[in-house]
Motif scaffolding. Structure first.
Motif, PDB file in Angstrom:
ATOM      1  N   SER A  25       0.853  -0.970  -0.122  1.00  0.00           N
ATOM      2  CA  SER A  25       0.305   0.155  -0.081  1.00  0.00           C
ATOM      3  C   SER A  25       0.174   1.531   0.116  1.00  0.00           C
ATOM      4  O   SER A  25       0.400   1.610  -0.555  1.00  0.00           O
ATOM      5  N   ARG A  26       2.219   1.424   0.499  1.00  0.00           N
ATOM      6  CA  ARG A  26       3.642   2.400  -0.100  1.00  0.00           C
ATOM      7  C   ARG A  26       3.062   2.641  -1.015  1.00  0.00           C
ATOM      8  O   ARG A  26       4.354   3.661  -1.085  1.00  0.00           O
ATOM      9  N   ALA A  27       3.487   1.568  -1.841  1.00  0.00           N
ATOM     10  CA  ALA A  27       4.034   1.519  -3.064  1.00  0.00           C
ATOM     11  C   ALA A  27       2.875   2.371  -3.674  1.00  0.00           C
ATOM     12  O   ALA A  27       2.026   3.076  -3.767  1.00  0.00           O
ATOM     13  N   VAL A  28       3.734   4.274  -4.763  1.00  0.00           N
ATOM     14  CA  VAL A  28       3.226   5.117  -5.020  1.00  0.00           C
ATOM     15  C   VAL A  28       3.178   5.468  -5.877  1.00  0.00           C
ATOM     16  O   VAL A  28       2.647   6.299  -6.785  1.00  0.00           O
ATOM     17  N   ASP A  29       3.154   4.665  -7.235  1.00  0.00           N
ATOM     18  CA  ASP A  29       3.492   4.830  -8.773  1.00  0.00           C
ATOM     19  C   ASP A  29       2.603   4.051  -8.578  1.00  0.00           C
ATOM     20  O   ASP A  29       2.139   3.390  -8.463  1.00  0.00           O
ATOM     21  N   PRO A  30       1.563   5.252  -9.814  1.00  0.00           N
ATOM     22  CA  PRO A  30       0.060   5.178  -9.901  1.00  0.00           C
ATOM     23  C   PRO A  30       0.338   4.145 -11.506  1.00  0.00           C
ATOM     24  O   PRO A  30      -0.626   3.508 -11.481  1.00  0.00           O
ATOM     25  N   THR A  31       1.431   4.272 -11.753  1.00  0.00           N
ATOM     26  CA  THR A  31       1.508   3.292 -13.392  1.00  0.00           C
ATOM     27  C   THR A  31       2.064   1.746 -12.891  1.00  0.00           C
ATOM     28  O   THR A  31       1.829   0.941 -13.935  1.00  0.00           O
ATOM     29  N   SER A  32       2.446   1.499 -11.841  1.00  0.00           N
ATOM     30  CA  SER A  32       3.146  -0.263 -11.647  1.00  0.00           C
ATOM     31  C   SER A  32       2.063  -1.088 -11.799  1.00  0.00           C
ATOM     32  O   SER A  32       0.962  -0.777 -11.197  1.00  0.00           O
ATOM     33  N   LYS A  33       2.358  -2.453 -11.539  1.00  0.00           N
ATOM     34  CA  LYS A  33       1.489  -3.182 -12.145  1.00  0.00           C
ATOM     35  C   LYS A  33       2.046  -4.597 -10.857  1.00  0.00           C
ATOM     36  O   LYS A  33       3.617  -5.688 -11.136  1.00  0.00           O
ATOM     37  N   CYS A  34       1.748  -4.641  -9.943  1.00  0.00           N
ATOM     38  CA  CYS A  34       2.319  -6.157  -8.525  1.00  0.00           C
ATOM     39  C   CYS A  34       1.570  -7.361  -8.741  1.00  0.00           C
ATOM     40  O   CYS A  34       0.534  -7.115  -8.883  1.00  0.00           O
ATOM     41  N   ASN A  35       2.711  -7.949  -8.959  1.00  0.00           N
ATOM     42  CA  ASN A  35       1.849  -9.600  -8.749  1.00  0.00           C
ATOM     43  C   ASN A  35       2.721 -10.755  -7.923  1.00  0.00           C
ATOM     44  O   ASN A  35       3.633  -9.992  -6.828  1.00  0.00           O
ATOM     45  N   LEU A  36       0.840 -11.056  -7.281  1.00  0.00           N
ATOM     46  CA  LEU A  36       1.735 -11.975  -5.488  1.00  0.00           C
ATOM     47  C   LEU A  36       1.710 -13.143  -5.677  1.00  0.00           C
ATOM     48  O   LEU A  36       0.301 -13.640  -6.491  1.00  0.00           O
ATOM     49  N   SER A  37       2.820 -13.736  -6.045  1.00  0.00           N
ATOM     50  CA  SER A  37       2.822 -15.663  -5.827  1.00  0.00           C
ATOM     51  C   SER A  37       2.730 -15.808  -4.238  1.00  0.00           C
ATOM     52  O   SER A  37       3.527 -15.385  -3.589  1.00  0.00           O
ATOM     53  N   LEU A  38       2.177 -16.037  -3.997  1.00  0.00           N
ATOM     54  CA  LEU A  38       1.886 -16.506  -2.295  1.00  0.00           C
ATOM     55  C   LEU A  38       1.108 -18.515  -2.220  1.00  0.00           C
ATOM     56  O   LEU A  38       0.689 -18.839  -0.928  1.00  0.00           O
ATOM     57  N   PHE A  39       2.380 -18.978  -3.691  1.00  0.00           N
ATOM     58  CA  PHE A  39       1.498 -20.375  -3.651  1.00  0.00           C
ATOM     59  C   PHE A  39       2.080 -21.146  -2.176  1.00  0.00           C
ATOM     60  O   PHE A  39       3.303 -21.884  -1.915  1.00  0.00           O
ATOM     61  N   ALA A  40       1.161 -22.411  -2.144  1.00  0.00           N
ATOM     62  CA  ALA A  40       2.077 -23.454  -0.974  1.00  0.00           C
ATOM     63  C   ALA A  40       2.451 -23.402   0.182  1.00  0.00           C
ATOM     64  O   ALA A  40       3.541 -23.777   0.943  1.00  0.00           O
ATOM     65  N   ASN A  41       1.651 -22.331   0.667  1.00  0.00           N
ATOM     66  CA  ASN A  41       2.302 -21.786   2.206  1.00  0.00           C
ATOM     67  C   ASN A  41       1.056 -21.930   3.085  1.00  0.00           C
ATOM     68  O   ASN A  41      -0.601 -22.003   2.775  1.00  0.00           O
ATOM     69  N   PRO A  42       1.292 -23.419   3.858  1.00  0.00           N
ATOM     70  CA  PRO A  42      -0.697 -23.784   4.247  1.00  0.00           C
ATOM     71  C   PRO A  42      -1.255 -23.079   5.758  1.00  0.00           C
ATOM     72  O   PRO A  42      -1.840 -23.419   5.764  1.00  0.00           O
TER      73      PRO A  42
END
Length: 275
Positions: free
Chosen positions: A177-194
Motif C-alpha cells: 500500500s506504500r508503493a506510490v507509483d500509479p503506473t506500477s503493476k504488482c503480482n503476488l505469488s503466495l502458493f503452497a503456504n499451508p
C-alpha cells in the motif's frame, strides 16, 4: 554463478573478497548450489559491491542456507546504506526473527497509515522460497522497513513456507500500500503456504479511498494454499484492478469465485479465476 558441480563455500568466498578490491561495476550476483554458511560473503556485501542491483542466493539441493545474524546484518547494511538492490531472491533458508530484524537495516518500520510517501527503498522484486524459522513479528520488521518499501513493487513471491501466515500477509499488504507509483503493476505469488487462510486480506476492507499501492495489484497466485477459506478470499473484491486469481488446489468453493467475478463485473472489470 556456481555451475557444473563447483560448490562455493564460505571459506572460498571469504578468501575471494578478503582484499581491498571493490567491484563498482558488478550489478548482478547469482550464487547457486551454495553449501553451509555465507557469513564472509555477506559481511563484505556493502563494501565490495556498492551498486549491486540483483542478489540471488540458492543452496544446493537438499541443503539449507545458514542465514546467521552476521549474514543478515551484512545484507541489512547494504539495503540501508546503498539502497541499490532491486531484486532479492533467497532460496531454501532458515531466517529467524532476529535475523529479519537485522535485514531490515533500521528499527523504524513504515506503517500503512503514515501520510508521507516512502523516502527510500529500492527493492521491486522479493522472492523467498522455502524460507522458514520466523514469526509474523520478524517478517513484518523486514517487509515494512524503509530499506524494503519502494515507490514501485512489481513482484512479491513467498512460497512453500510453514512460517508465512495471515499476519505476515497483512504486513505485506501494508507494504504494498506504500508503493506510490500509479503506473506500477504488482503480482503476488503466495502458493503452497499451508498456514494461509486468507484472513489477512481482511485489511483490504479498511484501505483508504484515495489511490494507493494496493490498486497496483493485478494478480494473486494462491495455488496449493490448502487451508484457504471462502471468507478470507472474499476480501480481494476490494482490489479494483485485480484481473487474475489462481486458487487451484485449495478448498475455496466455486460459489465464492463466481461471486467475486460477479462483483468485478458490477464494477466494469473482469476477473479471470483459475479454480
Amino acid at each position: 554463478p556456481s555451475r557444473g558441480g563447483v560448490f562455493l563455500t564460505d571459506s572460498i568466498l571469504r578468501h575471494q573478497f578478503h582484499s581491498h578490491l571493490v567491484f563498482p561495476n558488478l550489478s548482478v550476483i547469482s550464487l547457486t548450489n551454495l553449501r553451509g554458511v555465507i557469513d564472509g560473503f555477506m559481511d563484505n556485501l556493502e563494501d565490495k559491491f556498492p551498486y549491486l542491483r540483483e542478489l540471488r542466493l540458492v543452496p544446493e539441493y537438499g541443503h539449507t542456507i545458514g542465514f546467521s545474524d552476521t549474514a543478515a546484518e551484512g545484507l541489512g547494511r547494504h539495503l540501508s546504506a546503498r539502497r541499490s538492490i532491486e531484486r532479492l531472491e533467497i532460496g531454501k533458508a532458515t531466517i529467524t526473527d532476529d535475523a529479519f530484524q537485522l535485514m531490515s537495516g533500521d528499527t523504524e518500520a513504515v506503517h500503512a497509515n503514515e501520510d508521507s510517501p516512502p523516502s527510500s527503498g529500492s527493492i521491486t522484486e522479493l522472492i523467498m522460497s522455502c524460507v522458514n524459522g520466523y514469526t509474523a513479528d520478524g517478517f513484518a520488521a523486514f517487509i515494512g522497513s524503509r530499506a524494503m518499501v519502494a515507490a514501485s513493487l512489481e513482484r512479491i513471491e513467498i512460497t512453500n513456507s510453514e512460517s508465512f501466515d495471515d499476519t505476515c500477509l497483512e504486513a505485506m499488504l501494508a507494504t504494498v500500500s506504500r508503493a506510490v507509483d500509479p503506473t506500477s503493476k504488482c503480482n503476488l505469488s503466495l502458493f503452497a503456504n499451508p498456514q494461509l487462510t486468507g484472513s489477512g486480506f481482511s485489511a483490504l476492507r479498511h484501505k483508504a479511498a484515495a489511490s494507493n499501492g494496493l490498486d497496483s495489484i493485478r494478480s494473486i497466485d494462491l495455488f496449493g494454499c490448502i487451508n484457504l477459506t471462502d471468507s478470507g478470499l472474499s476480501c480481494v473484491c476490494h482490489l479494483p484492478n485485480l484481473s487474475d486469481l489462481c486458487v487451484v488446489c485449495t478448498s475455496v468453493s466455486t460459489l465464492c469465485c463466481e461471486g467475486l467475478q460477479y462483483h468485478f463485473e458490477l464494477m466494469g472489470k473482469s476477473l479471470a479465476v483459475a479454480l
